[in-house]
Design a protein around this motif. Structure first.
Motif, mmCIF file in Angstrom:
data_model
loop_
_atom_site.group_PDB
_atom_site.id
_atom_site.type_symbol
_atom_site.label_atom_id
_atom_site.label_comp_id
_atom_site.label_asym_id
_atom_site.label_seq_id
_atom_site.Cartn_x
_atom_site.Cartn_y
_atom_site.Cartn_z
ATOM 1 N N ILE A 287 -20.695 36.225 -59.971
ATOM 2 C CA ILE A 287 -21.237 36.799 -61.199
ATOM 3 C C ILE A 287 -21.429 38.290 -60.977
ATOM 4 C CG2 ILE A 287 -23.139 36.755 -62.848
ATOM 5 C CD1 ILE A 287 -23.687 33.885 -61.980
ATOM 6 N N VAL A 288 -20.823 39.091 -61.831
ATOM 7 C CA VAL A 288 -20.900 40.549 -61.732
ATOM 8 C C VAL A 288 -21.662 41.080 -62.941
ATOM 9 C CG1 VAL A 288 -19.600 42.696 -61.611
ATOM 10 C CG2 VAL A 288 -18.725 40.639 -60.467
ATOM 11 N N ILE A 289 -22.749 41.819 -62.698
ATOM 12 C CA ILE A 289 -23.550 42.422 -63.774
ATOM 13 C C ILE A 289 -23.223 43.907 -63.820
ATOM 14 C CG2 ILE A 289 -25.867 42.845 -64.650
ATOM 15 C CD1 ILE A 289 -26.797 40.402 -63.084
ATOM 16 N N GLU A 290 -22.576 44.323 -64.873
ATOM 17 C CA GLU A 290 -22.195 45.736 -65.021
ATOM 18 C C GLU A 290 -23.328 46.473 -65.725
ATOM 19 O OE1 GLU A 290 -18.433 45.982 -66.941
ATOM 20 O OE2 GLU A 290 -17.323 45.115 -65.251
ATOM 21 N N ALA A 291 -24.213 47.045 -64.908
ATOM 22 C CA ALA A 291 -25.368 47.779 -65.423
ATOM 23 C C ALA A 291 -25.887 48.660 -64.302
ATOM 24 C CB ALA A 291 -26.450 46.810 -65.901
ATOM 25 N N ASP A 292 -26.883 49.496 -64.622
ATOM 26 C CA ASP A 292 -27.467 50.346 -63.591
ATOM 27 C C ASP A 292 -28.234 49.489 -62.585
ATOM 28 O OD1 ASP A 292 -30.480 50.276 -64.455
ATOM 29 O OD2 ASP A 292 -29.369 50.709 -66.292
ATOM 30 N N ASP A 293 -28.576 50.106 -61.442
ATOM 31 C CA ASP A 293 -29.190 49.348 -60.349
ATOM 32 C C ASP A 293 -30.492 48.683 -60.770
ATOM 33 O OD1 ASP A 293 -27.094 50.112 -58.789
ATOM 34 O OD2 ASP A 293 -28.156 51.772 -57.805
ATOM 35 N N GLN A 294 -31.311 49.405 -61.532
ATOM 36 C CA GLN A 294 -32.597 48.841 -61.917
ATOM 37 C C GLN A 294 -32.422 47.626 -62.831
ATOM 38 O OE1 GLN A 294 -35.269 51.660 -63.719
ATOM 39 N NE2 GLN A 294 -36.761 50.100 -64.312
ATOM 40 N N THR A 295 -31.542 47.759 -63.824
ATOM 41 C CA THR A 295 -31.293 46.638 -64.735
ATOM 42 C C THR A 295 -30.692 45.457 -63.998
ATOM 43 O OG1 THR A 295 -30.961 48.160 -66.595
ATOM 44 C CG2 THR A 295 -30.077 45.929 -66.819
ATOM 45 N N ARG A 296 -29.732 45.748 -63.117
ATOM 46 C CA ARG A 296 -29.084 44.680 -62.363
ATOM 47 C C ARG A 296 -30.090 43.952 -61.471
ATOM 48 N NH1 ARG A 296 -25.047 47.325 -61.036
ATOM 49 N NH2 ARG A 296 -25.807 48.211 -59.082
ATOM 50 N N SER A 297 -30.964 44.700 -60.814
ATOM 51 C CA SER A 297 -31.968 44.083 -59.955
ATOM 52 C C SER A 297 -32.974 43.276 -60.773
ATOM 53 C CB SER A 297 -32.695 45.173 -59.155
ATOM 54 O OG SER A 297 -33.719 44.616 -58.375
ATOM 55 N N GLU A 298 -33.369 43.809 -61.928
ATOM 56 C CA GLU A 298 -34.336 43.114 -62.778
ATOM 57 C C GLU A 298 -33.783 41.783 -63.273
ATOM 58 O OE1 GLU A 298 -36.107 43.821 -67.237
ATOM 59 O OE2 GLU A 298 -36.001 45.562 -65.903
ATOM 60 N N ILE A 299 -32.512 41.769 -63.640
ATOM 61 C CA ILE A 299 -31.902 40.534 -64.147
ATOM 62 C C ILE A 299 -31.680 39.537 -63.024
ATOM 63 C CG2 ILE A 299 -29.827 39.555 -65.195
ATOM 64 C CD1 ILE A 299 -29.583 42.133 -66.830
ATOM 65 N N SER A 300 -31.079 39.974 -61.920
ATOM 66 C CA SER A 300 -30.706 39.056 -60.841
ATOM 67 C C SER A 300 -31.920 38.470 -60.134
ATOM 68 C CB SER A 300 -29.807 39.773 -59.830
ATOM 69 O OG SER A 300 -30.483 40.904 -59.284
ATOM 70 N N ASP A 301 -33.070 39.154 -60.191
ATOM 71 C CA ASP A 301 -34.271 38.640 -59.535
ATOM 72 C C ASP A 301 -35.102 37.738 -60.450
ATOM 73 O OD1 ASP A 301 -33.584 40.033 -57.280
ATOM 74 O OD2 ASP A 301 -34.925 41.734 -57.676
ATOM 75 N N SER A 302 -34.722 37.657 -61.711
ATOM 76 C CA SER A 302 -35.523 36.846 -62.633
ATOM 77 C C SER A 302 -35.302 35.357 -62.368
ATOM 78 C CB SER A 302 -35.162 37.178 -64.079
ATOM 79 O OG SER A 302 -33.838 36.783 -64.373
ATOM 80 N N ARG A 303 -36.346 34.585 -62.632
ATOM 81 C CA ARG A 303 -36.275 33.142 -62.407
ATOM 82 C C ARG A 303 -35.233 32.504 -63.323
ATOM 83 N NH1 ARG A 303 -41.609 29.807 -63.677
ATOM 84 N NH2 ARG A 303 -41.007 30.543 -65.755
ATOM 85 N N GLU A 304 -35.124 32.992 -64.569
ATOM 86 C CA GLU A 304 -34.169 32.422 -65.511
ATOM 87 C C GLU A 304 -32.727 32.625 -65.038
ATOM 88 O OE1 GLU A 304 -37.984 33.258 -67.347
ATOM 89 O OE2 GLU A 304 -36.554 34.536 -66.264
ATOM 90 N N PHE A 305 -32.447 33.806 -64.488
ATOM 91 C CA PHE A 305 -31.085 34.075 -64.004
ATOM 92 C C PHE A 305 -30.756 33.200 -62.804
ATOM 93 C CE2 PHE A 305 -28.024 36.338 -61.349
ATOM 94 C CZ PHE A 305 -27.013 36.596 -62.268
ATOM 95 N N ILE A 306 -31.700 33.079 -61.884
ATOM 96 C CA ILE A 306 -31.467 32.246 -60.700
ATOM 97 C C ILE A 306 -31.232 30.799 -61.115
ATOM 98 C CG2 ILE A 306 -32.535 31.366 -58.591
ATOM 99 C CD1 ILE A 306 -34.013 34.063 -58.372
ATOM 100 N N ARG A 307 -31.991 30.324 -62.106
ATOM 101 C CA ARG A 307 -31.816 28.951 -62.566
ATOM 102 C C ARG A 307 -30.443 28.748 -63.190
ATOM 103 N NH1 ARG A 307 -36.180 28.526 -65.344
ATOM 104 N NH2 ARG A 307 -35.312 29.038 -67.391
ATOM 105 N N GLU A 308 -29.978 29.710 -63.977
ATOM 106 C CA GLU A 308 -28.662 29.577 -64.614
ATOM 107 C C GLU A 308 -27.530 29.617 -63.592
ATOM 108 O OE1 GLU A 308 -27.821 28.704 -67.510
ATOM 109 O OE2 GLU A 308 -29.830 28.686 -68.358
ATOM 110 N N THR A 309 -27.675 30.433 -62.559
ATOM 111 C CA THR A 309 -26.625 30.493 -61.532
ATOM 112 C C THR A 309 -26.509 29.176 -60.783
ATOM 113 O OG1 THR A 309 -28.203 31.425 -59.929
ATOM 114 C CG2 THR A 309 -26.890 32.980 -61.229
ATOM 115 N N GLU A 310 -27.588 28.393 -60.787
ATOM 116 C CA GLU A 310 -27.558 27.102 -60.099
ATOM 117 C C GLU A 310 -27.117 25.964 -61.009
ATOM 118 O OE1 GLU A 310 -31.556 26.743 -58.749
ATOM 119 O OE2 GLU A 310 -31.295 28.122 -57.056
#
Length: 642
Positions: A138-161
């Protein structure tokens, strides 16, 4: 030639005529069958290891007649069209290919049966090896802060699983819209109103391997900035906006937008509501448009029904849905049957501290004529209702009532045959439903706690608890197993002194069938001056346990909207919790018919008492005052038993 010989010749001649007539008829009938169009008599599948025949039957257009259609010779619509069967072969191949079986091969074979016009159709499937996902990223095309905020969220981790394109899964192109939709919803619920998701795949068809890359472009974070209303409104705009629970400057959330539409639609004043996003620049602000249509401000509604217990029942109500332009509702309603008559006036405030909360105040007068008592009641009820979710509701209510109860049993343990008392009780109720569809599915739980006399302003101080638990399990597409357990207890310091209206009762159309309304449980005999039985009167009790098990079979293939049911009910009422050993459980079994009418399921049940008591059979002092019908209960009503 003698007369006997002449008769023999006549018999032989008539026999030959009859033989040739029948033979010719059979030949004509056989020729007619030979000339008939071929009919698909059966459809079968071979080699389908991944999908059942039931699933594959839904993919193809060809159908075969069921047992009843064959028996009744209604198979003229099941013509064996070879062109259409070849198309079905293609449909099956595409079905498999979209689910990862890129080398699938399907062959169709048509063979005749004993009768020339009957055909067996067989689809032979060679599935082959499926495509397997060996790499997924999964590649998130955004700035570092946005990318980190999304990838560290519980909802994102749940969807990746949870998404379908993980490593080791079969690669199914049919799943691409689901995967894309999951991530779009994820970003929209995190405040990104304009996300984009793209799925790229590299397929090695020789190795049956696939590399998948999910590319996400969340875009800018978005905030609600303006709300536009459309529609002729009799309330101020703030009433509608208040129901949305959306404020200017709130972070955008897709779920919140959908919940806002549901909240407006559930308001008693509005019959139509939609919320959409008009064309606008895709930046950090978002305007929304709300279209609403109001119901008539004043309405009169009437209804009428029939039942085995209430016989004829009717209701008349008048509603004013917008008192003083506030969006509050005032209503007056009356209902009457041969058991219950009630007149009430209520005032509803649909918004207390948020859109999920409401308050209703009711003044009522009521007359009840039950088998064991007659009640005149008047009072006031105030309820606070909170709907946490569409399937979860809780309420707290306070009720004060003045009661006059007339006992039909002069020997009952009451101070007098006429009892006057006040009830002041605080009640807490809950409702949970696992499903939200019209047809119940899964679990339904309804608890109740009633506390009376907390402040010493009532005649009787008691604590009442009850729990109703139901489960609806689909066994097949047309067969459902419905079960229910209903139990309760009343705690009170003085034995056998509670009024009849407060006690528990069992038996009836929506309880333990086989027994009449409130007729299951302890009873007292009413006799005349000669000590002959007139009737048994139910006494009720302070402990209750009921259960119902019912199989519901729909027969739409025979008669639309028609069904049958078989059930086993059981239960008992005890005078007190510490006396449950005195009375065994009693059971009723039977069956019934169901018809899904526009006003609800019309139900007729016939139940048989399996272990009735002497009181149930109207036997008193060894004398039988009853009949064979005392073992049978006939129940007619509109609506399911539970």
């Amino acid at each position: 030639m003698t007369a006997i010989s002449a008769n023999i010749i006549r018999i032989i001649f008539l026999g030959l005529v009859l033989f040739f007539t029948v033979f010719q008829g059979k030949t004509i009938a056989q020729n007619g069958e030979d000339e008939r169009e071929p009919v698909i008599w059966s459809i079968s599948f071979d080699g389908n290891e991944s999908y059942s025949s039931m699933v594959l039957r839904e993919v193809i257009a060809a159908e075969s007649p069921n047992f009843w259609q064959k028996l009744l010779r209604r198979h003229g619509n099941f013509i064996a069209n070879e062109t259409e069967l070849r198309r079905d072969r293609v449909r099956l191949e595409r079905y498999y290919q979209r689910r990862g079986y890129h080398n699938v091969n399907v062959q169709v074979t048509i063979t005749p049966r004993d009768k020339e016009w009957q055909r067996n159709v067989r689809f032979t499937i060679t599935e082959g090896l499926p495509l397997e996902i060996v790499n997924s990223s999964i590649v998130i095309e955004a700035d570092d802060q946005t990318r980190s905020e999304i990838s560290d969220s519980r909802e994102f981790i749940r969807e990746t699983e949870r998404h379908e394109y993980q490593e080791g899964n079969r690669y199914e192109t049919v799943r691409a819209p689901d995967v894309r939709g999951r991530f779009l919803r994820l970003f929209e619920n995190q405040g990104y109103a304009w996300p984009e998701v793209e799925i790229n795949s590299v397929i090695d068809s020789l190795a049956n391997q696939v590399d998948v890359e999910i590319v996400a472009r969340p875009g800018p974070k978005t905030y609600f900035s303006g709300i536009e209303l459309e529609g002729d409104l009799s309330v101020p705009d703030r009433v509608v906006i208040r129901e949305t629970d959306i404020k200017e400057g709130d972070l955008y959330n897709r779920n919140k937008l959908q919940e806002a539409q549901r909240q407006i639609f559930s308001h008693h004043l509005f019959r139509f509501a939609t919320i959409n996003i008009p064309e606008q620049p895709r930046d950090s602000t978002l305007d929304i448009r709300i279209r609403v249509r109001e119901r008539p401000l004043r309405t009169i509604q009437t209804s009428i029904g029939f039942g085995r217990e209430e016989l004829l029942r009717g209701q008349l109500s008048w509603r004013h849905r917008n008192v003083h332009g506030s969006g509050n509702r005032f209503g007056i309603s009356g209902r009457a049957s041969f058991i219950d008559q009630r007149l009430s006036a209520d005032y509803l405030i649909p918004y207390v501290f948020n859109t999920k909360s409401g308050y209703v105040s009711t003044v009522f007068g009521q007359h009840k004529l039950e088998p064991s008592f007659e009640l005149f009641q008047g009072g006031l009820n105030n309820s606070l209702i909170y709907q946490a979710r569409r399937n979860v509701t809780a309420s707290a209510s306070y009720e004060f009532s003045i009661n006059e109860e007339l006992s039909r049993d002069s020997d009952a343990s009451l101070p007098d045959s006429v009892l006057n008392y006040n009830i002041s009780s605080l009640s807490f109720t809950g409702y949970y439903s696992q499903g939200i569809s019209r047809e119940p599915r899964g679990w339904v739980i309804q608890p109740l706690i009633e506390l009376s006399g907390l402040f010493g302003e009532t005649t009787y101080s008691f604590q009442k608890f009850s729990l109703d638990v139901r489960n609806y399990t689909p066994l097949y597409s047309s067969l459902t197993l419905a079960t229910r357990i209903n139990t309760g207890a009343i705690f009170y310091t003085q034995p056998d002194s509670l009024p009849s209206n407060i006690r528990f009762y069992a038996g009836g159309t929506n309880s333990v069938r086989g027994w009449s309304r409130q007729d299951l449980g302890p009873k007292r005999a009413i006799t005349d001056e000669n000590d002959d039985l007139e009737e048994y009167v139910s006494l009720g009790g302070r402990a209750l346990f009921n259960f119902n098990v019912e199989l519901r079979q729909q027969l739409n293939f025979l008669i639309p909207n028609f069904g049958i049911a078989a059930f086993l009910d059981g239960g008992q009422v005890w005078r007190a919790i510490n006396r449950v050993n005195e009375r065994p459980m009693q059971f009723g079994a039977g069956g019934g018919l169901r018809y899904q009418s526009p006003i609800g399921p019309v139900r007729i049940d016939i139940a048989y008492k399996l272990n009735p008591t002497n009181a149930d059979l109207n036997i008193y002092n060894g004398v039988d005052y009853g009949s064979s019908w005392d073992r049978i209960g006939i129940h007619f009503s509109i609506g399911q038993a539970f």
